[in-house]
Design a protein around this motif. Sequence first.
Motif, PDB file in Angstrom:
ATOM      1  N   PRO A 273       0.803  -1.228   0.000  1.00  0.00           N
ATOM      2  CA  PRO A 273       0.000   0.000   0.000  1.00  0.00           C
ATOM      3  C   PRO A 273       0.833   1.273   0.000  1.00  0.00           C
ATOM      4  N   ASN A 274       2.155   1.133   0.076  1.00  0.00           N
ATOM      5  CA  ASN A 274       3.038   2.295  -0.045  1.00  0.00           C
ATOM      6  C   ASN A 274       3.278   2.656  -1.517  1.00  0.00           C
ATOM      7  N   HIS A 275       2.732   1.846  -2.430  1.00  0.00           N
ATOM      8  CA  HIS A 275       2.855   2.092  -3.862  1.00  0.00           C
ATOM      9  C   HIS A 275       1.461   2.152  -4.480  1.00  0.00           C
ATOM     10  N   PHE A 276       1.350   2.831  -5.613  1.00  0.00           N
ATOM     11  CA  PHE A 276       0.060   2.971  -6.266  1.00  0.00           C
ATOM     12  C   PHE A 276      -0.328   1.719  -7.039  1.00  0.00           C
ATOM     13  N   ASP A 277       0.638   1.102  -7.695  1.00  0.00           N
ATOM     14  CA  ASP A 277       0.361  -0.063  -8.518  1.00  0.00           C
ATOM     15  C   ASP A 277       0.814  -1.328  -7.790  1.00  0.00           C
ATOM     16  N   GLY A 278       0.706  -2.448  -8.447  1.00  0.00           N
ATOM     17  CA  GLY A 278       1.064  -3.725  -7.844  1.00  0.00           C
ATOM     18  C   GLY A 278      -0.004  -4.746  -8.152  1.00  0.00           C
ATOM     19  N   GLU A 279       0.372  -6.003  -8.092  1.00  0.00           N
ATOM     20  CA  GLU A 279      -0.521  -7.084  -8.523  1.00  0.00           C
ATOM     21  C   GLU A 279      -1.223  -7.736  -7.344  1.00  0.00           C
ATOM     22  N   ALA A 280      -2.531  -7.765  -7.387  1.00  0.00           N
ATOM     23  CA  ALA A 280      -3.324  -8.540  -6.433  1.00  0.00           C
ATOM     24  C   ALA A 280      -3.493  -9.951  -6.983  1.00  0.00           C
ATOM     25  N   SER A 281      -3.679 -10.916  -6.104  1.00  0.00           N
ATOM     26  CA  SER A 281      -3.919 -12.289  -6.544  1.00  0.00           C
ATOM     27  C   SER A 281      -4.882 -12.971  -5.582  1.00  0.00           C
ATOM     28  N   VAL A 282      -5.595 -13.973  -6.084  1.00  0.00           N
ATOM     29  CA  VAL A 282      -6.633 -14.664  -5.324  1.00  0.00           C
ATOM     30  C   VAL A 282      -6.340 -16.159  -5.307  1.00  0.00           C
ATOM     31  N   HIS A 283      -6.536 -16.768  -4.138  1.00  0.00           N
ATOM     32  CA  HIS A 283      -6.477 -18.226  -3.998  1.00  0.00           C
ATOM     33  C   HIS A 283      -7.863 -18.684  -3.569  1.00  0.00           C
ATOM     34  N   GLU A 284      -8.603 -19.292  -4.495  1.00  0.00           N
ATOM     35  CA  GLU A 284      -9.952 -19.726  -4.186  1.00  0.00           C
ATOM     36  C   GLU A 284      -9.941 -20.964  -3.296  1.00  0.00           C
ATOM     37  N   LEU A 285     -10.976 -21.101  -2.491  1.00  0.00           N
ATOM     38  CA  LEU A 285     -11.138 -22.300  -1.673  1.00  0.00           C
ATOM     39  C   LEU A 285     -11.224 -23.519  -2.588  1.00  0.00           C
ATOM     40  N   GLY A 286     -10.308 -24.467  -2.403  1.00  0.00           N
ATOM     41  CA  GLY A 286     -10.259 -25.646  -3.256  1.00  0.00           C
ATOM     42  C   GLY A 286      -9.477 -25.442  -4.531  1.00  0.00           C
ATOM     43  N   GLY A 287      -8.925 -24.232  -4.722  1.00  0.00           N
ATOM     44  CA  GLY A 287      -8.168 -23.938  -5.931  1.00  0.00           C
ATOM     45  C   GLY A 287      -6.770 -24.523  -5.890  1.00  0.00           C
TER      46      GLY A 287
ATOM     47  N   VAL B  67      -3.910 -16.924  -8.242  1.00  0.00           N
ATOM     48  CA  VAL B  67      -4.202 -16.477  -9.593  1.00  0.00           C
ATOM     49  C   VAL B  67      -4.164 -14.951  -9.623  1.00  0.00           C
ATOM     50  N   PRO B  68      -3.290 -14.357 -10.461  1.00  0.00           N
ATOM     51  CA  PRO B  68      -3.215 -12.891 -10.536  1.00  0.00           C
ATOM     52  C   PRO B  68      -4.533 -12.289 -11.014  1.00  0.00           C
ATOM     53  N   VAL B  69      -4.818 -11.085 -10.506  1.00  0.00           N
ATOM     54  CA  VAL B  69      -6.011 -10.349 -10.900  1.00  0.00           C
ATOM     55  C   VAL B  69      -5.578  -9.152 -11.743  1.00  0.00           C
ATOM     56  N   PRO B  70      -5.974  -9.084 -13.004  1.00  0.00           N
ATOM     57  CA  PRO B  70      -5.612  -7.916 -13.821  1.00  0.00           C
ATOM     58  C   PRO B  70      -6.225  -6.650 -13.224  1.00  0.00           C
ATOM     59  N   PRO B  71      -5.592  -5.497 -13.410  1.00  0.00           N
ATOM     60  CA  PRO B  71      -6.158  -4.251 -12.879  1.00  0.00           C
ATOM     61  C   PRO B  71      -7.587  -4.044 -13.374  1.00  0.00           C
TER      62      PRO B  71
END
Length: 359
Positions: free
Chosen positions: A270-284, A288-292
């Motif tokens: 959160p000290n930067h404006f950009d950056g990649e979020a990612s999700v790990h689904e239950l049972g996944g 998995v990266p989330v595009p902006p």
Amino acid sequence: MGSAHRIGVVGLGFISAVYLETLAAAPDVEITAVADLDRARADAAAGSLPSARARSVDALLAADDVDIVLNLTIPAAHADIALGAIAHGKHVYGEKPLAVTFADAEEILRAARTAGVRVGCAPDTVLGTGIQTARAVVDAGEIGRPIAATAQMVTPGHERWHPNPDFYYRPGGGPLLDMGPYYVTALVQLLGPVTSVVGAGSRLRSERVIATGDRAGQAVRVEVDSHVTGILHHASGALSTITTTFDGTATQAPPIEVHGENGSLSVPDPNHFDGEASVHELGGDGWVPVPPRAGIAGTARGAGLLDLLRAPAGVGPRASGDIALHVLEIMTGLLGSAASGSRVDMTTTVERPPLVPLA
């Protein structure tokens, strides 16, 4: 477009360069005045800005050609500069935290309401694609109901790179009030307001040695806790655990993780404006990266000030004084809890601002 927003900048230290670059590129902004206790710095800044004059702080606050004051002073001066600007009928946008004490921050917003002016406050990094995309994931229910979050900021201390790090180790400084606003503001963006906190703190040593600049080798006395950890109880029912420290070396943990009923979300710094979020689904099978999908791409500090200036009448800024006040109460509550050993209930709350469309 109408008349340009006329800005006076007070404080021309380390962080001012990126603000000036952002504002100089904005077509609806004119930097008309700059001030610093070091007149040479003010003269140098004015020399690089054709529209700006170097002035004393008092003259800038009273100037007829300044509509809003950008307050980039050290934390101990935030309240005095903000109140001085408001007394002259000017809007204020300041670096974090809003003030050193919660009482001073309350006074700033009370004075602004009386004067009919706006107050905004960093961090505005939460308006970038990193945090906004993560929030879009939460808001869309993609990890289910959020249950918990963790946030970690680990560094060995700013005396390793800053030539004058004294204020980081005085009241108003420390890892929580210095770096905590990025993390706490992001947690409020993601999970909503906080109702109570429990904190604990410690300090590794009583002195720090400056490693760079003209004062290299000088010792700085540590007057605040250099390691603070705590639990935030959100009104939504979620619990966040936060650690901020100047006593660590490094960490491999993600800056923030949010855990929900149906998955987990890794949130970028959160000290930067950009950056990649990612999700790990239950049972996944994995992350998995989330595009902006939300936020301002490729922006920099000053975006929150531009948002304040461009907000329509009756619409509050996204990096608002109200959010900064709530975040400051959370942080001072953690410090108060660490000192007393008791839970501290919040007296403020805030609504999350609208999601920032991808731009």
